[in-house]
Design a protein around this motif. Structure first.
Motif, short mmCIF file in Angstrom:
data_model
loop_
_atom_site.label_atom_id
_atom_site.label_comp_id
_atom_site.label_asym_id
_atom_site.label_seq_id
_atom_site.Cartn_x
_atom_site.Cartn_y
_atom_site.Cartn_z
N THR A 366 41.45 31.68 49.15
CA THR A 366 41.48 32.84 48.26
C THR A 366 40.10 33.12 47.66
O THR A 366 39.38 32.20 47.27
CB THR A 366 42.49 32.62 47.12
OG1 THR A 366 43.80 32.50 47.68
CG2 THR A 366 42.46 33.77 46.12
N ILE A 367 39.74 34.38 47.60
CA ILE A 367 38.60 34.84 46.79
C ILE A 367 39.16 35.25 45.44
O ILE A 367 39.97 36.17 45.35
CB ILE A 367 37.88 36.03 47.44
CG1 ILE A 367 37.39 35.68 48.85
CG2 ILE A 367 36.71 36.49 46.57
CD1 ILE A 367 36.84 36.88 49.62
N LEU A 368 38.75 34.56 44.38
CA LEU A 368 39.24 34.87 43.04
C LEU A 368 38.11 35.52 42.25
O LEU A 368 37.03 34.94 42.11
CB LEU A 368 39.73 33.60 42.34
CG LEU A 368 40.46 33.83 41.01
CD1 LEU A 368 41.55 32.78 40.81
CD2 LEU A 368 39.50 33.81 39.82
N ILE A 369 38.35 36.72 41.74
CA ILE A 369 37.39 37.45 40.93
C ILE A 369 37.85 37.37 39.49
O ILE A 369 39.02 37.63 39.19
CB ILE A 369 37.28 38.93 41.36
CG1 ILE A 369 36.88 39.04 42.82
CG2 ILE A 369 36.26 39.67 40.51
CD1 ILE A 369 38.05 39.08 43.76
N GLU A 370 36.92 37.01 38.61
CA GLU A 370 37.27 36.82 37.20
C GLU A 370 36.56 37.84 36.32
O GLU A 370 35.36 38.07 36.46
CB GLU A 370 36.88 35.41 36.76
CG GLU A 370 37.07 35.14 35.26
CD GLU A 370 35.87 35.57 34.41
OE1 GLU A 370 36.08 35.90 33.23
OE2 GLU A 370 34.73 35.58 34.93
N GLY A 423 41.16 40.69 32.02
CA GLY A 423 41.73 40.99 30.72
C GLY A 423 42.18 42.43 30.68
O GLY A 423 41.70 43.27 31.44
N ASP A 424 43.10 42.75 29.77
CA ASP A 424 43.52 44.15 29.70
C ASP A 424 42.38 45.03 29.19
O ASP A 424 42.17 46.14 29.69
CB ASP A 424 44.79 44.32 28.85
CG ASP A 424 44.72 43.64 27.49
OD1 ASP A 424 43.74 42.91 27.22
OD2 ASP A 424 45.66 43.82 26.69
N GLY A 425 41.60 44.53 28.24
CA GLY A 425 40.44 45.29 27.80
C GLY A 425 39.42 45.46 28.91
O GLY A 425 38.90 46.56 29.13
N SER A 426 39.15 44.40 29.66
CA SER A 426 38.19 44.47 30.76
C SER A 426 38.64 45.45 31.83
O SER A 426 37.83 46.22 32.38
CB SER A 426 38.02 43.08 31.39
OG SER A 426 37.56 42.14 30.45
N SER A 427 39.91 45.44 32.14
CA SER A 427 40.40 46.27 33.24
C SER A 427 40.21 47.75 32.96
O SER A 427 40.01 48.55 33.88
CB SER A 427 41.88 45.98 33.50
OG SER A 427 42.71 46.44 32.43
N LEU A 428 40.23 48.14 31.69
CA LEU A 428 40.11 49.55 31.35
C LEU A 428 38.73 50.11 31.66
O LEU A 428 38.56 51.32 31.81
CB LEU A 428 40.44 49.77 29.87
CG LEU A 428 41.89 49.44 29.47
CD1 LEU A 428 42.07 49.59 27.98
CD2 LEU A 428 42.88 50.31 30.23
N TYR A 429 37.73 49.25 31.79
CA TYR A 429 36.38 49.72 32.11
C TYR A 429 36.25 50.15 33.57
O TYR A 429 35.30 50.86 33.92
CB TYR A 429 35.35 48.62 31.82
CG TYR A 429 35.06 48.43 30.36
CD1 TYR A 429 33.92 48.96 29.79
CD2 TYR A 429 35.94 47.71 29.55
CE1 TYR A 429 33.65 48.77 28.44
CE2 TYR A 429 35.68 47.52 28.20
CZ TYR A 429 34.53 48.05 27.66
OH TYR A 429 34.26 47.88 26.32
N GLY A 430 37.16 49.71 34.42
CA GLY A 430 37.09 50.09 35.83
C GLY A 430 38.44 50.49 36.40
O GLY A 430 38.66 50.41 37.60
N ILE A 447 45.77 40.59 38.54
CA ILE A 447 46.50 39.90 37.48
C ILE A 447 45.83 40.25 36.15
O ILE A 447 44.70 39.84 35.89
CB ILE A 447 46.50 38.38 37.72
CG1 ILE A 447 47.34 38.07 38.96
CG2 ILE A 447 47.02 37.64 36.50
CD1 ILE A 447 47.41 36.61 39.31
N VAL A 448 46.51 41.03 35.34
CA VAL A 448 45.95 41.48 34.07
C VAL A 448 46.60 40.68 32.95
O VAL A 448 47.82 40.74 32.75
CB VAL A 448 46.19 42.99 33.86
CG1 VAL A 448 45.66 43.42 32.50
CG2 VAL A 448 45.52 43.79 34.97
N LEU A 449 45.79 39.92 32.23
CA LEU A 449 46.27 39.14 31.09
C LEU A 449 46.21 40.04 29.85
O LEU A 449 45.14 40.31 29.31
CB LEU A 449 45.40 37.90 30.90
CG LEU A 449 45.31 36.98 32.12
CD1 LEU A 449 44.36 35.82 31.85
CD2 LEU A 449 46.69 36.46 32.51
N ALA A 450 47.36 40.53 29.45
CA ALA A 450 47.43 41.56 28.40
C ALA A 450 47.68 40.91 27.05
O ALA A 450 48.81 40.54 26.72
CB ALA A 450 48.53 42.56 28.73
N ASN A 451 46.60 40.74 26.27
CA ASN A 451 46.77 40.22 24.91
C ASN A 451 46.66 41.32 23.86
O ASN A 451 46.65 41.05 22.67
CB ASN A 451 45.75 39.11 24.63
CG ASN A 451 44.32 39.52 24.89
OD1 ASN A 451 43.95 40.67 24.67
ND2 ASN A 451 43.50 38.59 25.37
#
Length: 530
Positions: A366-370, A423-430, A447-451
């Protein structure tokens, strides 16, 4: 008549950069309409996503990607992503559209003041003097992007493409090669320093992330009996993290690094800066009396470093030779164990619960992007990179890279499973990138970790002791709803049981998946950071 555009396509064919990543505007019409059948096109709905996708594609393929941006607005929107490509050492050939050359002197609408717009992040920038010089400039940009490892920009006025070309020998046909040295000055001194060390250690980074370097480093670590640490904030893994010699990730501050390396008198840093930090802390980078040796392919990385000796060369070549020369030692690495985490009855999901499921079920290749800053340390503790290109992140630290980069990585490595942990905040940038994933049938698992907020900022504000943070939470945001609106299948996950079931269904066949899937996973807002 052969046009400048025709000649440019010949350059792209010769270099194998026949996929164009773009979000076009009017200054790109003459270049992009009526593309030849062998020139591919990938649209993203924002320039940050365009460059992020291209960066992922180039990372997966190990060579430059071709990007087309729209004058001032396009280049400015892409600035953060270009900074990430530069810091991640990813080659990009970037053609930026400009208004018609024939009336630029009169400052027409959409005329771009492009020089210096994205600062020093491009490794090279050019606006050819004549239309006929465009193909050669793009060939030069390819060379500069590869040799300097970053984005190279060519500004092309929109009317240049239709002008007649001048077929000729020279820069547009030039092939530049950089030979591998057969001998290395100072190799004996490095080997002698390692042999004389009472307790050597190795620190690896993104510049060591390829199959040959991993093999050389494994041989060297085993021969020295040395623990291997991963640099902090690295864009890629430089060593197999399931190997017994792997010691973990270095902390991001000087005091933590000194503690981690306290027992070692010689530290060999391979394919990484010496030593990249986050917050400033007093004191030296390493314990008193510790000698730091560095091997890097990047001259600037050597000049920024706090090493005692730096060798600028290909890391795999040097490490392979060192492994043959150093005296073997009998040392058994201490086993590392991270306890499994499962939620107690009624306990909310936490990132550790998600990561333990991934660690157990992810296919090895797997290629895992963080891009989940608040939970990245937990991810590192629990999900090892087991093969080259097993871990990818943004070394520049800016958000918006992870989601589109995952799409580009899957496009560039279609046979490997690709998972993006965001992260949910990170995902909103792209987030616009989800449309591209759905439209082009790119089978990434997001996989979005929504806090419900910027958890890393909350923790840093608390640590500062300076008072209450002014930013609110955004618990009402549901990335699964946004994903559905962009045509990307999505699920909202709230329990460990649901997540276990979904991952069990999806992960075994992820490599061949042709549809993206976003899992919007509610996690507790008090995630750790540090």
């Amino acid at each position: 008549m052969t046009t400048v555009r025709d000649e440019t396509f010949q350059v792209l064919r010769r270099f194998g950069t026949t996929t164009i990543f773009a979000n076009p505007g009017s200054t790109e019409i003459a270049f992009l309409t009526g593309l030849p059948d062998d020139i591919g096109f990938r649209l993203a709905l924002h320039e940050g996503s365009v460059v992020g996708m291209a960066t992922g594609w180039a990372t997966a393929r190990g060579g430059p990607a071709f990007v087309n941006l729209h004058t001032t607005a396009g280049l400015a929107n892409a600035a953060g992503a270009l900074a990430t490509a530069r810091t991640n050492r990813v080659p990009l050939v970037v053609v930026v559209g400009q208004q018609d050359r024939r009336h630029l002197a009169h400052d027409p609408f959409l005329a771009g003041r492009l020089e210096g717009l994205v600062g020093d992040y491009p490794v090279w920038t050019d606006q050819p003097v004549r239309p006929q010089d465009v193909p050669a400039a793009i060939a030069r940009a390819h060379h500069e992007a590869v040799t300097a490892a970053g984005p190279a920009i060519v500004v092309v006025p929109m009317d240049d493409w239709e002008k007649p070309a001048e077929p000729r020998r020279g820069a547009a046909a030039l092939e530049v090669r950089r030979p591998m040295p057969s001998t290395l000055d100072g190799l004996g001194d490095l080997a002698a320093s390692l042999d004389a060390a009472r307790s050597p250690a190795i620190v690896v980074g993104a510049g060591a992330d390829d199959e040959s370097c991993w093999a050389a480093l494994v041989a060297l670590a085993e021969r020295l009996g040395a623990p291997v640490w991963q640099e902090s904030f690295g864009a890629r893994a430089g060593f197999p993290q399931d190997h017994p010699s792997f010691a973990g990730h270095l902390p991001p501050g000087r005091s933590g690094v000194r503690t981690a390396l306290a027992d070692h008198d010689v530290v060999l840093v391979v394919g990484a800066p010496v030593l990249r930090q986050y917050t400033w802390e007093p004191g030296d980078f390493v314990p008193d009396g510790t000698t730091v040796l560095q091997i890097t392919q990047y001259a600037d990385e050597a000049h920024y470093s706090a090493a005692d000796v730096a060798v600028i060369a290909e890391p795999a070549h040097v490490c392979r030779r060192l492994a043959e020369r150093v005296v073997p030692r009998e040392v058994s690495p201490a086993p590392r164990r991270t306890p499994d985490a499962e939620p107690e009855p009624g306990e909310p999901l936490r990132p550790a619960h998600v990561f333990d499921l991934l660690a157990k079920q992810l296919p090895r290749d797997t290629i895992l992007i963080e891009e989940s800053p608040s939970s990245r340390p937990e991810l590192h503790r629990r999900v090892p990179a087991r093969v080259p290109l097993g871990f990818v992140s943004a070394a520049a630290g800016g958000l918006g890279f992870g989601l589109p980069a995952a799409i580009g990585l899957k496009l560039g490595a279609p046979r490997r499973p690709v998972v993006a942990v965001l992260g949910d905040g990170s995902s909103l940038y792209g987030i616009q990138g989800l449309w591209s994933a759905a439209h082009y049938h790119v089978g990434v698992l997001f996989i979005v970790l929504a806090n419900g907020g910027y958890a890393v900022m909350d923790r840093l504000a608390e640590r500062s002791g300076l008072g209450k943070a002014p930013w609110p939470a955004f618990t009402e945001v549901r990335t699964s709803t946004i994903a559905a609106g962009l045509g990307c299948p999505a699920r909202h996950i709230t329990t460990h049981e649901e997540l276990t079931e979904v991952l069990g269904d999806v992960l075994p066949s992820l490599a061949g998946r042709t549809s993206p899937l976003l899992l919007d996973i509610e996690v507790a807002p008090d995630a750790s950071y540090g």
